[in-house]
Design an enzyme around this catalytic site. Structure first.
Site, PDB file in Angstrom:
ATOM      1  N   SER A   1       4.262 -37.830   1.966  1.00  0.00           N
ATOM      2  CA  SER A   1       4.553 -39.229   2.521  1.00  0.00           C
ATOM      3  C   SER A   1       5.485 -38.731   3.740  1.00  0.00           C
ATOM      4  O   SER A   1       6.489 -38.016   3.625  1.00  0.00           O
ATOM      5  CB  SER A   1       5.458 -40.027   1.711  1.00  0.00           C
ATOM      6  OG  SER A   1       5.842 -41.111   2.161  1.00  0.00           O
TER       7      SER A   1
ATOM      8  N   SER B   1      -2.847 -38.068  -1.712  1.00  0.00           N
ATOM      9  CA  SER B   1      -3.883 -37.037  -2.489  1.00  0.00           C
ATOM     10  C   SER B   1      -3.120 -35.784  -3.241  1.00  0.00           C
ATOM     11  O   SER B   1      -3.760 -34.753  -2.615  1.00  0.00           O
ATOM     12  CB  SER B   1      -5.386 -37.258  -1.944  1.00  0.00           C
ATOM     13  OG  SER B   1      -5.229 -36.869  -0.669  1.00  0.00           O
TER      14      SER B   1
END
Length: 172
Positions: A13, A85
């Site tokens: 992130s 992911s």
């Protein structure tokens, strides 16, 4: 009808996946591609609503994104996936499915060190995760399995946005 392409951007992130995707899409469109973006945050609010952050739920989320991405790519769309992911096996499964469908697929590792992504985090999520206030936070209290051999490896702390986009286009 020719098949499209799947470009899967993975990384922590704040690494720059969405930013790169938003800059890449118009460049691909200008080159004649029909482009769709599947952003991990948007998918979590719709297609994967109700899933948590266990490994099983994260894998289910990636399988759902992969199913839609492969379906679109199989029908001539260039699909840009921007999703953390975190697990290699789930990403590999999606990319292998693309190959079975005759879809060209690129795995793009959007990489930046933890201190850099933490500094970019306007919501303060990394700070909270490091303090133990957020459980199962990828890169802090949950693992992120970096690609071992990505098709493109972009260090966003070392490359400009334009250089990052160019690296993907060159690989295509």
């Amino acid at each position: 009808m020719s098949t499209g392409t799947l470009i899967w951007l993975t990384g922590l992130s704040g690494a720059g996946k969405t930013t790169i995707t938003q800059a890449l899409a118009p460049r691909l469109t200008a080159l004649g591609h029909k482009v769709e973006i599947l952003d991990g945050d948007a998918v979590r609010e719709t297609l994967s609503k109700g899933l948590g952050f266990s490994k099983e739920d994260r894998d289910t989320n990636i399988k759902r994104i992969g199913f839609v991405a492969n379906l679109l790519a199989k029908h001539g769309i260039t699909v840009l996936v921007s999703a953390i992911s975190p697990y290699r096996d789930a990403r590999r499964e999606v990319l292998l499915e693309a190959a079975k469908n005759g879809v060209k697929a690129l795995e793009v590792f959007v990489d930046a060190p933890l201190d850099v992504v933490s500094a970019r985090d306007v919501k303060g999520l990394y700070k909270k995760a490091i303090a133990g206030e957020i459980k199962h936070f990828t890169g802090v209290s949950d693992p992120y399995e970096a690609p071992l051999e990505p098709d493109v490896h972009i260090r966003t702390d070392q490359k400009t946005l334009e250089q990052s986009v160019d690296a993907i286009l060159e690989r295509l």
